[in-house]
Write a protein that holds these residues in place. Sequence first.
Motif, PDB file in Angstrom:
ATOM      1  N   LEU A 144      -4.105   4.857   7.228  1.00 44.36           N
ATOM      2  CA  LEU A 144      -2.733   5.822   6.472  1.00 44.36           C
ATOM      3  C   LEU A 144      -1.843   5.755   7.212  1.00 44.36           C
ATOM      4  O   LEU A 144      -1.084   5.746   5.876  1.00 44.36           O
ATOM      5  N   ALA A 145      -1.909   5.878   7.818  1.00 44.25           N
ATOM      6  CA  ALA A 145      -0.734   5.587   8.961  1.00 44.25           C
ATOM      7  C   ALA A 145       0.130   4.356   8.523  1.00 44.25           C
ATOM      8  O   ALA A 145       1.379   4.737   8.397  1.00 44.25           O
ATOM      9  N   PHE A 146      -0.449   3.025   8.018  1.00 42.56           N
ATOM     10  CA  PHE A 146       0.668   2.340   7.886  1.00 42.56           C
ATOM     11  C   PHE A 146       1.153   1.865   6.494  1.00 42.56           C
ATOM     12  O   PHE A 146       1.551   1.742   6.092  1.00 42.56           O
ATOM     13  N   ALA A 147       0.190   3.204   5.905  1.00 39.83           N
ATOM     14  CA  ALA A 147       0.136   3.234   3.949  1.00 39.83           C
ATOM     15  C   ALA A 147       1.822   3.336   3.801  1.00 39.83           C
ATOM     16  O   ALA A 147       2.422   3.337   3.412  1.00 39.83           O
ATOM     17  N   PHE A 148       0.957   4.690   4.797  1.00 43.43           N
ATOM     18  CA  PHE A 148       2.580   6.104   4.950  1.00 43.43           C
ATOM     19  C   PHE A 148       3.675   5.364   5.449  1.00 43.43           C
ATOM     20  O   PHE A 148       5.584   5.432   4.945  1.00 43.43           O
ATOM     21  N   PHE A 149       3.568   4.813   6.711  1.00 39.57           N
ATOM     22  CA  PHE A 149       5.490   3.932   6.788  1.00 39.57           C
ATOM     23  C   PHE A 149       5.777   3.290   5.882  1.00 39.57           C
ATOM     24  O   PHE A 149       6.627   3.207   5.559  1.00 39.57           O
ATOM     25  N   ALA A 150       4.782   2.272   4.877  1.00 39.81           N
ATOM     26  CA  ALA A 150       5.060   1.610   4.171  1.00 39.81           C
ATOM     27  C   ALA A 150       5.358   2.324   2.982  1.00 39.81           C
ATOM     28  O   ALA A 150       6.855   2.221   2.781  1.00 39.81           O
ATOM     29  N   LEU A 151       5.140   3.179   2.036  1.00 41.20           N
ATOM     30  CA  LEU A 151       5.802   4.557   1.005  1.00 41.20           C
ATOM     31  C   LEU A 151       7.371   5.224   1.881  1.00 41.20           C
ATOM     32  O   LEU A 151       8.082   5.151   1.457  1.00 41.20           O
ATOM     33  N   ILE A 152       7.343   5.105   3.513  1.00 40.04           N
ATOM     34  CA  ILE A 152       8.270   4.841   4.197  1.00 40.04           C
ATOM     35  C   ILE A 152       9.462   4.286   3.960  1.00 40.04           C
ATOM     36  O   ILE A 152      10.596   4.741   2.999  1.00 40.04           O
ATOM     37  N   LEU A 153       9.282   3.075   3.902  1.00 49.06           N
ATOM     38  CA  LEU A 153      10.066   2.463   3.430  1.00 49.06           C
ATOM     39  C   LEU A 153      10.621   2.219   1.760  1.00 49.06           C
ATOM     40  O   LEU A 153      11.932   1.758   1.732  1.00 49.06           O
ATOM     41  N   LEU A 154       9.018   2.310   1.798  1.00 47.63           N
ATOM     42  CA  LEU A 154       9.759   2.329  -0.014  1.00 47.63           C
ATOM     43  C   LEU A 154      10.890   3.717  -0.817  1.00 47.63           C
ATOM     44  O   LEU A 154      11.974   2.902  -1.428  1.00 47.63           O
ATOM     45  N   HIS A 155      10.440   4.505   0.456  1.00 45.80           N
ATOM     46  CA  HIS A 155      11.398   5.323  -0.455  1.00 45.80           C
ATOM     47  C   HIS A 155      12.743   5.583   0.119  1.00 45.80           C
ATOM     48  O   HIS A 155      13.382   5.666  -0.727  1.00 45.80           O
ATOM     49  N   VAL A 156      12.710   4.845   1.577  1.00 43.49           N
ATOM     50  CA  VAL A 156      14.597   4.786   1.609  1.00 43.49           C
ATOM     51  C   VAL A 156      14.903   3.576   1.222  1.00 43.49           C
ATOM     52  O   VAL A 156      15.625   3.543   0.823  1.00 43.49           O
ATOM     53  N   ALA A 157      13.989   3.008   0.589  1.00 50.26           N
ATOM     54  CA  ALA A 157      14.763   1.625   0.158  1.00 50.26           C
ATOM     55  C   ALA A 157      15.241   2.424  -1.804  1.00 50.26           C
ATOM     56  O   ALA A 157      16.287   2.008  -2.439  1.00 50.26           O
ATOM     57  N   ALA A 158      14.468   3.150  -2.390  1.00 50.16           N
ATOM     58  CA  ALA A 158      14.828   3.652  -3.319  1.00 50.16           C
ATOM     59  C   ALA A 158      16.017   4.694  -3.239  1.00 50.16           C
ATOM     60  O   ALA A 158      16.918   5.101  -4.129  1.00 50.16           O
ATOM     61  N   ALA A 159      16.001   5.698  -2.198  1.00 53.65           N
ATOM     62  CA  ALA A 159      17.117   5.903  -2.233  1.00 53.65           C
ATOM     63  C   ALA A 159      18.309   5.553  -1.548  1.00 53.65           C
ATOM     64  O   ALA A 159      19.680   5.600  -1.942  1.00 53.65           O
ATOM     65  N   LEU A 160      19.000   4.158  -0.991  1.00 51.33           N
ATOM     66  CA  LEU A 160      19.344   3.528  -1.057  1.00 51.33           C
ATOM     67  C   LEU A 160      19.857   2.771  -2.213  1.00 51.33           C
ATOM     68  O   LEU A 160      20.904   2.827  -2.717  1.00 51.33           O
ATOM     69  N   TYR A 161      18.755   2.090  -2.827  1.00 46.47           N
ATOM     70  CA  TYR A 161      19.302   1.925  -5.008  1.00 46.47           C
ATOM     71  C   TYR A 161      19.583   3.258  -5.418  1.00 46.47           C
ATOM     72  O   TYR A 161      20.851   2.642  -5.719  1.00 46.47           O
TER      73      TYR A 161
END
Length: 186
Positions: A144-161
Amino acid sequence: MTAGRRHFTASQRLLHWLLALCILAMLFIGVGMVSTVAPKYLTLVAIHKPLGIAILVLVLIRVVLRLRYGAPALPADLPEPMKLAAHLSHLAFYLLMIAMPLIGWGMLSAAAYPVVLFPGMTLPPILPQDAGLHALLWTAHVYLAFAFFALILLHVAAALYHALVRRDGVFEAMAPVPARETDARS
């Protein structure tokens, strides 16, 4: 979502950024913990446990604020699949922010390890001692920590978009210091 408001409340923004810092610190501490057997391991564990409980408390406060104040509406022209992705990713964030500390606490309880918040303050176990349960929860915590990290990366990408490409106010809604309400959308 709350119609008419363009920004999250100041308390919602503060908790968002505070939790972001805590969670990023927690992920790096977790990586450090699993990649070392040096004496600093015990220091990292001593930080990881109370930080996890602090995250749990902060996210529960954040949930209450979200239920009370809602969130600004997403842009009307945002495609429906993106709106669905936004809603589902936020739900996943809340679930992970609550589940990860509880799983960690349960994992430690199953191994009969104390959760020491600070000297003199130890949390009670929430699960019975069981080596098999400990192993299962440890595995869940790691994946779940790996999934959390992936979700954070998606979140940052969406914020930048939203901030750099769409420029639709979504990023500004949660910015630490939002643009003035009188600014025109450009």
